[in-house]
Design a protein around this motif. Structure first.
Motif, PDB file in Angstrom:
ATOM      1  N   GLU A  92      -9.926  37.963  23.942  1.00 53.76           N
ATOM      2  CA  GLU A  92     -10.725  39.089  23.508  1.00 53.76           C
ATOM      3  C   GLU A  92     -12.192  38.676  23.558  1.00 53.76           C
ATOM      4  O   GLU A  92     -12.527  37.642  24.105  1.00 53.76           O
ATOM      5  CB  GLU A  92     -10.302  39.496  22.094  1.00 53.76           C
ATOM      6  N   ASP A  93     -13.072  39.475  22.964  1.00 51.42           N
ATOM      7  CA  ASP A  93     -14.489  39.141  22.923  1.00 51.42           C
ATOM      8  C   ASP A  93     -14.885  38.483  21.614  1.00 51.42           C
ATOM      9  O   ASP A  93     -16.061  38.371  21.309  1.00 51.42           O
ATOM     10  CB  ASP A  93     -15.331  40.400  23.131  1.00 51.42           C
ATOM     11  N   TYR A  94     -13.902  38.046  20.813  1.00 48.16           N
ATOM     12  CA  TYR A  94     -14.182  37.495  19.490  1.00 48.16           C
ATOM     13  C   TYR A  94     -13.189  36.390  19.168  1.00 48.16           C
ATOM     14  O   TYR A  94     -12.004  36.523  19.420  1.00 48.16           O
ATOM     15  CB  TYR A  94     -14.075  38.611  18.445  1.00 48.16           C
ATOM     16  N   PHE A  95     -13.684  35.295  18.608  1.00 48.34           N
ATOM     17  CA  PHE A  95     -12.847  34.189  18.157  1.00 48.34           C
ATOM     18  C   PHE A  95     -13.285  33.831  16.745  1.00 48.34           C
ATOM     19  O   PHE A  95     -14.490  33.768  16.459  1.00 48.34           O
ATOM     20  CB  PHE A  95     -13.028  32.975  19.072  1.00 48.34           C
ATOM     21  N   GLU A  96     -12.321  33.603  15.856  1.00 49.79           N
ATOM     22  CA  GLU A  96     -12.631  33.151  14.508  1.00 49.79           C
ATOM     23  C   GLU A  96     -11.621  32.097  14.091  1.00 49.79           C
ATOM     24  O   GLU A  96     -10.425  32.264  14.318  1.00 49.79           O
ATOM     25  CB  GLU A  96     -12.584  34.329  13.538  1.00 49.79           C
TER      26      GLU A  96
END
Length: 60
Positions: free
Chosen positions: A7-11
């Motif tokens: 996706e466009d987000y990593f946490e």
């Protein structure tokens, strides 16, 4: 750390490290603890973030 690099987000699982693609043209990184201290990474966590950055860089 959880892997959301597709996706466009990593946490990270504890939320201290966040990496995201902003407007399809830049990569943003935030890495601080709740106490506003630097985040310590293990070797495997550093390798995972490096892979996320590599994947994101190939998409911007």
């Amino acid at each position: 750390m959880q892997n959301l690099a597709n996706e466009d987000y990593f946490e990270s699982c504890d939320g201290t490290v966040r990496v995201w693609i902003e407007q399809g043209s830049s990569i943003h990184i935030k890495a601080v603890t709740k106490e506003n201290d630097p985040v310590e990474l293990s070797e495997s966590e550093a390798m995972q973030i490096a892979e996320v950055l590599r994947q994101f860089a190939s998409r911007v």
